[in-house]
Design an enzyme around this catalytic site. Structure first.
Site, PDB file in Angstrom:
ATOM      1  N   SER A  25       0.869  -1.025   0.896  1.00 20.17           N
ATOM      2  CA  SER A  25       0.173  -0.029  -0.113  1.00 20.17           C
ATOM      3  C   SER A  25       0.933   1.596  -0.227  1.00 20.17           C
ATOM      4  CB  SER A  25      -0.951   0.029   1.379  1.00 20.17           C
ATOM      5  OG  SER A  25      -0.231   0.377   2.614  1.00 20.17           O
TER       6      SER A  25
ATOM      7  N   LYS B 291       0.656   3.912  -2.679  1.00 16.99           N
ATOM      8  CA  LYS B 291      -0.060   5.380  -2.823  1.00 16.99           C
ATOM      9  C   LYS B 291       0.711   6.474  -2.785  1.00 16.99           C
ATOM     10  CE  LYS B 291      -1.169   5.064   2.264  1.00 16.99           C
ATOM     11  NZ  LYS B 291      -2.108   5.432   3.643  1.00 16.99           N
TER      12      LYS B 291
ATOM     13  N   SER C  83      -6.504   3.745   2.688  1.00 14.63           N
ATOM     14  CA  SER C  83      -5.910   3.659   1.501  1.00 14.63           C
ATOM     15  C   SER C  83      -6.956   3.338   0.562  1.00 14.63           C
ATOM     16  CB  SER C  83      -4.975   2.345   1.820  1.00 14.63           C
ATOM     17  OG  SER C  83      -4.064   2.333   0.783  1.00 14.63           O
TER      18      SER C  83
END
Length: 197
Positions: free
Chosen positions: A47, A50, A107
């Site tokens: 993640s 991002k 997220s």
């Protein structure tokens, strides 16, 4: 967009007891690498992908491509994403400001990627172009979420430091990354940052 034209890449011989497979400590104002251990080893960014998504959004806001009050409409593709998200419904509309909160805290990225570039694929192309322009020579993105196991979606600790440094040049990002608790959907959906730092 060349944030790192004069970056020094030599690091002193420092021994640290780290459990991480790779690490890079970069000084923010100069870009000088203060410490590196396996800094060019490729890893799946998960993640942390991002960071590039947010960098592109901040740059597009700065260019005036859109404003934080513009409306993002959720596609079926964006609504289908798993992971930590805000459970967007197909056709649901949310302002850019709230979408950035949703990216920075839990997220949720695909709806904004589609808003910025027309499709996730188009946004991934932008991500790879930005990575190349920043000199991130050991990074390649195949999606904007990092949710999927994919050998072609990779980065390094050094490239993550370069990308994060570029993002931090956009002071507006701190309005989102420093959120501890907030809400979306007129207070109906709570956000809580899992990063307690």
């Amino acid at each position: 967009m060349n944030y790192l034209s004069s970056v020094e890449t030599d690091s002193p011989e420092i021994k640290l007891d780290l459990t991480a497979a790779s690490a890079v400590l970069m000084e923010d104002s100069t870009g000088k690498i203060l410490y590196a251990a396996n800094g060019d080893a490729r890893h799946a960014p998960a993640s942390v992908t991002k960071v590039m998504t947010l960098l592109i959004i901040m740059e597009e806001l700065d260019k005036g491509t859109f404003t934080t009050e513009d409306t993002v409409t959720t596609s079926a593709h964006a609504a289908s994403m798993g992971g930590t998200q805000i459970y967007l419904e197909v056709g649901e509309q949310m302002c850019v400001n709230d979408m950035i909160k949703a990216i920075a805290v839990p997220s949720a990225t695909v709806a904004m990627a589609e808003f910025v570039a027309g499709s996730e694929e188009g946004f991934v192309q932008m991500m790879n172009e930005h990575a190349s322009a920043l000199g991130m020579n050991n990074t390649h993105f195949t999606n904007c979420t990092g949710l999927f196991d994919d050998d072609n979606h990779y980065t390094t600790a050094k490239d993550m430091a370069i990308m994060t440094r570029a993002l931090l040049q956009h002071k507006r990002i701190f309005e989102y990354t420093t959120i501890w608790m907030d809400t979306l959907r007129d207070g109906q959906f709570g956000l809580a940052n899992t990063n307690k730092m």
